[in-house]
Design an enzyme around this catalytic site. Structure first.
Site, PDB file in Angstrom:
ATOM      1  N   SER A 130     -39.503   4.911 -16.628  1.00  0.00           N
ATOM      2  CA  SER A 130     -39.505   4.724 -18.089  1.00  0.00           C
ATOM      3  C   SER A 130     -38.122   4.904 -18.684  1.00  0.00           C
ATOM      4  O   SER A 130     -37.314   5.676 -18.193  1.00  0.00           O
ATOM      5  CB  SER A 130     -40.469   5.705 -18.765  1.00  0.00           C
ATOM      6  OG  SER A 130     -40.376   5.535 -20.175  1.00  0.00           O
ATOM      7  N   LYS A 184     -47.475   7.234 -15.105  1.00  0.00           N
ATOM      8  CA  LYS A 184     -46.708   6.267 -15.908  1.00  0.00           C
ATOM      9  C   LYS A 184     -47.646   5.473 -16.832  1.00  0.00           C
ATOM     10  O   LYS A 184     -47.301   5.163 -17.970  1.00  0.00           O
ATOM     11  CB  LYS A 184     -45.926   5.314 -14.992  1.00  0.00           C
ATOM     12  CG  LYS A 184     -45.199   4.188 -15.732  1.00  0.00           C
ATOM     13  CD  LYS A 184     -44.151   4.720 -16.660  1.00  0.00           C
ATOM     14  CE  LYS A 184     -43.280   3.776 -17.425  1.00  0.00           C
ATOM     15  NZ  LYS A 184     -43.471   2.380 -17.519  1.00  0.00           N
ATOM     16  N   HIS A 187     -48.511   7.670 -19.683  1.00  0.00           N
ATOM     17  CA  HIS A 187     -47.276   7.709 -20.494  1.00  0.00           C
ATOM     18  C   HIS A 187     -47.237   6.490 -21.419  1.00  0.00           C
ATOM     19  O   HIS A 187     -46.997   6.600 -22.620  1.00  0.00           O
ATOM     20  CB  HIS A 187     -46.057   7.730 -19.559  1.00  0.00           C
ATOM     21  CG  HIS A 187     -44.750   7.361 -20.189  1.00  0.00           C
ATOM     22  ND1 HIS A 187     -44.436   6.058 -20.531  1.00  0.00           N
ATOM     23  CD2 HIS A 187     -43.678   8.095 -20.554  1.00  0.00           C
ATOM     24  CE1 HIS A 187     -43.227   6.023 -21.082  1.00  0.00           C
ATOM     25  NE2 HIS A 187     -42.749   7.251 -21.100  1.00  0.00           N
ATOM     26  N   ASN A 188     -47.503   5.310 -20.859  1.00  0.00           N
ATOM     27  CA  ASN A 188     -47.453   4.095 -21.670  1.00  0.00           C
ATOM     28  C   ASN A 188     -48.551   4.079 -22.727  1.00  0.00           C
ATOM     29  O   ASN A 188     -48.347   3.583 -23.834  1.00  0.00           O
ATOM     30  CB  ASN A 188     -47.581   2.856 -20.781  1.00  0.00           C
ATOM     31  CG  ASN A 188     -46.280   2.551 -20.062  1.00  0.00           C
ATOM     32  OD1 ASN A 188     -45.439   3.428 -19.889  1.00  0.00           O
ATOM     33  ND2 ASN A 188     -46.106   1.323 -19.632  1.00  0.00           N
ATOM     34  N   GLU A 191     -47.351   6.033 -25.472  1.00  0.00           N
ATOM     35  CA  GLU A 191     -46.325   5.209 -26.136  1.00  0.00           C
ATOM     36  C   GLU A 191     -46.977   4.189 -27.089  1.00  0.00           C
ATOM     37  O   GLU A 191     -46.528   4.004 -28.224  1.00  0.00           O
ATOM     38  CB  GLU A 191     -45.516   4.510 -25.040  1.00  0.00           C
ATOM     39  CG  GLU A 191     -44.458   3.538 -25.479  1.00  0.00           C
ATOM     40  CD  GLU A 191     -43.862   2.805 -24.256  1.00  0.00           C
ATOM     41  OE1 GLU A 191     -43.412   3.465 -23.300  1.00  0.00           O
ATOM     42  OE2 GLU A 191     -43.865   1.553 -24.265  1.00  0.00           O
TER      43      GLU A 191
HETATM   44  N1  LIG Z   1     -38.479  -4.176 -19.205  1.00  0.00           N
HETATM   45  C1  LIG Z   1     -38.823  -2.911 -19.411  1.00  0.00           C
HETATM   46  O1  LIG Z   1     -38.476  -2.281 -20.423  1.00  0.00           O
HETATM   47  C2  LIG Z   1     -39.621  -2.169 -18.361  1.00  0.00           C
HETATM   48  C3  LIG Z   1     -39.769  -0.782 -18.478  1.00  0.00           C
HETATM   49  C4  LIG Z   1     -40.458  -0.092 -17.485  1.00  0.00           C
HETATM   50  C5  LIG Z   1     -41.007  -0.774 -16.421  1.00  0.00           C
HETATM   51  N2  LIG Z   1     -40.869  -2.130 -16.344  1.00  0.00           N
HETATM   52  C6  LIG Z   1     -41.457  -2.782 -15.173  1.00  0.00           C
HETATM   53  O2  LIG Z   1     -40.431  -2.992 -14.219  1.00  0.00           O
HETATM   54  C7  LIG Z   1     -40.691  -4.204 -13.491  1.00  0.00           C
HETATM   55  C8  LIG Z   1     -39.497  -5.129 -13.630  1.00  0.00           C
HETATM   56  O3  LIG Z   1     -39.372  -5.417 -15.010  1.00  0.00           O
HETATM   57  P1  LIG Z   1     -38.239  -6.350 -15.641  1.00  0.00           P
HETATM   58  O4  LIG Z   1     -38.410  -6.252 -17.113  1.00  0.00           O
HETATM   59  O5  LIG Z   1     -36.938  -6.054 -15.028  1.00  0.00           O
HETATM   60  O6  LIG Z   1     -38.572  -7.826 -15.145  1.00  0.00           O
HETATM   61  P2  LIG Z   1     -39.901  -8.709 -15.036  1.00  0.00           P
HETATM   62  O7  LIG Z   1     -39.746  -9.853 -15.963  1.00  0.00           O
HETATM   63  O8  LIG Z   1     -41.146  -7.931 -15.138  1.00  0.00           O
HETATM   64  O9  LIG Z   1     -39.746  -9.233 -13.536  1.00  0.00           O
HETATM   65  C9  LIG Z   1     -38.668 -10.040 -13.194  1.00  0.00           C
HETATM   66  C10 LIG Z   1     -38.362  -9.961 -11.718  1.00  0.00           C
HETATM   67  O10 LIG Z   1     -39.541 -10.185 -10.925  1.00  0.00           O
HETATM   68  C11 LIG Z   1     -39.233 -11.195  -9.967  1.00  0.00           C
HETATM   69  N3  LIG Z   1     -40.436 -11.898  -9.545  1.00  0.00           N
HETATM   70  C12 LIG Z   1     -41.450 -12.364 -10.313  1.00  0.00           C
HETATM   71  N4  LIG Z   1     -42.394 -12.933  -9.555  1.00  0.00           N
HETATM   72  C13 LIG Z   1     -41.956 -12.839  -8.260  1.00  0.00           C
HETATM   73  C14 LIG Z   1     -42.489 -13.238  -7.008  1.00  0.00           C
HETATM   74  N5  LIG Z   1     -43.691 -13.835  -6.921  1.00  0.00           N
HETATM   75  N6  LIG Z   1     -41.767 -12.976  -5.909  1.00  0.00           N
HETATM   76  C15 LIG Z   1     -40.577 -12.354  -5.972  1.00  0.00           C
HETATM   77  N7  LIG Z   1     -40.015 -11.954  -7.113  1.00  0.00           N
HETATM   78  C16 LIG Z   1     -40.713 -12.183  -8.257  1.00  0.00           C
HETATM   79  C17 LIG Z   1     -38.273 -12.083 -10.697  1.00  0.00           C
HETATM   80  O11 LIG Z   1     -37.600 -12.948  -9.799  1.00  0.00           O
HETATM   81  P3  LIG Z   1     -37.065 -14.372 -10.285  1.00  0.00           P
HETATM   82  O12 LIG Z   1     -35.726 -14.133 -10.920  1.00  0.00           O
HETATM   83  O13 LIG Z   1     -36.974 -15.149  -9.028  1.00  0.00           O
HETATM   84  O14 LIG Z   1     -38.055 -14.941 -11.251  1.00  0.00           O
HETATM   85  C18 LIG Z   1     -37.369 -11.045 -11.332  1.00  0.00           C
HETATM   86  O15 LIG Z   1     -36.470 -10.500 -10.411  1.00  0.00           O
HETATM   87  C19 LIG Z   1     -41.986  -4.777 -14.058  1.00  0.00           C
HETATM   88  O16 LIG Z   1     -43.085  -4.334 -13.313  1.00  0.00           O
HETATM   89  C20 LIG Z   1     -42.058  -4.162 -15.436  1.00  0.00           C
HETATM   90  O17 LIG Z   1     -43.379  -4.065 -15.937  1.00  0.00           O
HETATM   91  C21 LIG Z   1     -40.186  -2.833 -17.277  1.00  0.00           C
END
Ligand SMILES: NC(=O)c1ccc[n+]([C@@H]2O[C@H](COP(=O)([O-])OP(=O)(O)OC[C@H]3O[C@@H](n4cnc5c(N)ncnc54)[C@H](OP(=O)(O)O)[C@@H]3O)[C@@H](O)[C@H]2O)c1
Length: 470
Positions: A130, A184, A187-188, A191
């Site tokens: 987070s 987590k 937590h969400n 939030e």
């Molecule tokens: N953003 C936030 O504030 C936040 C906070 C806490 C937790 N999270 C969690 O952290 C994780 C990452 O979040 P994010 O916001 O950085 O990005 P995201 O949009 O949730 O994920 C993007 C990433 O996932 C990859 N991906 C998607 N489908 C795939 C597949 N089938 N095979 C391989 N790679 C794949 C994408 O690759 P490509 O570039 O090839 O599409 C990219 O690297 C998620 O689970 C999200 O829920 C996010």
């Protein structure tokens, strides 16, 4: 490939790329990989030749570039993509390698992945992270579960990368399987409730007092150093104040009133229903997002909207909002705490809720003075009944300001401003602290028409009555 990077980061979305930069800044060498190679290229171009960074374009090269045991952080979209990535990585991994899923995965999926990978000798760690992308860069709060050996192998790295609260790293291991993702998820959920409660107060300030974004921003800013000191209240005054480049208008006025969701709020509400542990403010926050998504319907139904004028002086209304928001925050944490206590027990994770409050003190979205106070209070006690200990800690504030809490709900209703999270938080508190509810009547009615039986306060056993109809 030299095979000597300390860790690997798979997935270069906002979270993955910032976490990789965080690790590099702490002196770890990092290999990166992303499904779409263009993203890896762009990232490498952006950070230049950062020392310790190795870009890779095939899974084989990625895995081969890591020192053993390999420690891989997955930052990919939650759900099916995590299973796909695990399947693709599987043939390249060896027993003893550690795979950390750092996305917002469902804790049941993490339970399953932990078991499946255990059979292959891979140490799976499901870890909630987070703090958004900024937290990933500067230091997030991290909630891990799964393989204890895997956690032990990365603990040093995690403690370096984590947010610090007065030097104490905000990362912890909560138990087997999906326990980290469970914490987590709750937590969400908290939030969700906190953000919705803030928006409800904004509704009263805007619709009731006619405040524009700047004025409302000043009100939230004024609150951000007192009891309500928190990341989200601070974020609120910054968001309200922000003016769009070009037009110079407050951007908030242009944002569509539709709040999306990715699932963790729903999972928390489902957990609450599954365990029979009420968390209505979290559920109401989820309902609120559904309502926001029904935009077309709302436009048509707004013909039937009703509102009354404001009866009180502005200063009094602002004070009412302040205390009501504070108590709704407290109630949301209490609901989350109760839920975690029950889930830890019934799912067999066996963690202490105090540990969740410890890691929430810095780095995460729900960090706040309330969390700091809650952890300090829990540290002073041991044993069962953690939520009751928290109630004890906050009971004076609640007693002193419960009238503002009720006042806010009444005021919002008079103004025609929906405030389901605040009102459910208040009603949850009133109910959960009621020595005697009127559920005796509900049970009696169930017996009246369905012969479902009832228990008595003066005798043991199950009874039924004809209720005068025999
Ligand atoms: N953003 C936030 O504030 C936040 C906070 C806490 C937790 N999270 C969690 O952290 C994780 C990452 O979040 P994010 O916001 O950085 O990005 P995201 O949009 O949730 O994920 C993007 C990433 O996932 C990859 N991906 C998607 N489908 C795939 C597949 N089938 N095979 C391989 N790679 C794949 C994408 O690759 P490509 O570039 O090839 O599409 C990219 O690297 C998620 O689970 C999200 O829920 C996010």
């Amino acid at each position: 490939m030299p095979g000597n990077s300390d860790v690997g980061v798979f997935g270069l979305g906002p979270m993955g790329e910032n976490f990789a930069l965080n690790l590099l800044s702490r002196g770890f060498s990092v290999s990166i990989y992303n499904r779409t190679p263009e993203r890896t290229r762009t990232f490498l171009e952006r950070v230049g030749g950062a020392a310790g960074l190795t870009g890779t374009y095939s899974l084989r090269d990625f895995v081969a570039s890591l020192s053993r045991p390999r420690r891989i952080f997955l930052f990919v979209k939650a759900g099916q993509p995590v299973d796909e990535v695990i399947a693709q990585l599987g043939p390249h991994l060896e027993p003893g390698d550690v795979l950390l899923d750092c996305g917002n995965s469902h804790f049941r999926d993490s339970d399953r992945r932990y078991e499946e990978l255990l059979r292959k000798g891979i140490d799976f760690v499901g870890m909630g992270v987070s703090g958004g992308y900024e937290g990933a860069l500067k230091g997030p709060s991290m909630m891990a579960g799964g393989s204890i050996r895997g956690y032990g192998s990365v603990e040093g790295v995690l403690r370096e990368a984590a947010a610090k609260h007065r030097g104490d790293p905000c990362v912890s291991y909560f138990g087997p399987g999906g326990s980290g993702h469970l914490v987590k998820t709750v937590h969400n959920g908290i939030e969700y409730a906190m953000m919705a409660a803030i928006a409800e107060v904004y509704g009263v300030l805007r619709n009731g007092l006619g405040m524009g974004p700047d004025e409302a921003s000043s009100v939230f800013e004024g609150w951000s150093s007192g009891e309500l000191s928190s990341f989200l209240v601070e974020a609120t005054y910054r968001v309200l104040r922000y003016r769009e480049e070009g037009s110079g208008e407050p951007l908030i006025e242009r944002v569509l009133d539709v709040a999306e969701q990715k699932g963790t709020g729903i999972w928390t509400a489902q957990l609450s229903l599954d365990l029979g542990v009420p968390a209505p403010s979290i559920a109401e926050a989820v309902h609120g997002r559904f309502v926001s998504a029904m935009r077309d319907f709302r436009q048509r139904a707004s013909t039937y909207a009703c509102a009354a004028s404001l009866p009180r002086a502005e200063g009094e209304v602002v004070e009412t909002c302040r205390w009501s928001l504070y108590l709704t925050f407290v109630a949301s944490y209490l609901q989350g705490s109760l839920l975690l206590e029950a889930a830890s027990k019934s799912l067999g994770y066996g963690f202490d809720v105090a540990e969740a409050f410890r890691v929430w003190r810095a780095g995460c979205i729900i960090r706040s003075r309330i969390v700091e106070r809650a952890y300090a209070a829990l540290s002073a006690f041991q044993g069962e009944g953690r939520t009751l200990q928290l109630m004890e800690e906050f009971q004076r504030d609640i007693r002193e300001h419960v009238s503002e809490w009720g006042g806010f709900v009444a005021l919002a209703a008079r103004l025609g401003v929906p405030a389901p999270v605040t009102s459910s938080a208040l009603n949850w508190y009133l109910a959960i602290t009621s020595r005697r509810l009127t559920a005796n009547l509900v049970q009696a009615l169930r017996d009246y028409f369905g012969r479902h039986g009832f228990q008595r306060i003066d005798m043991h056993g199950t009874f039924s009555s004809g209720w005068g109809r025999e």
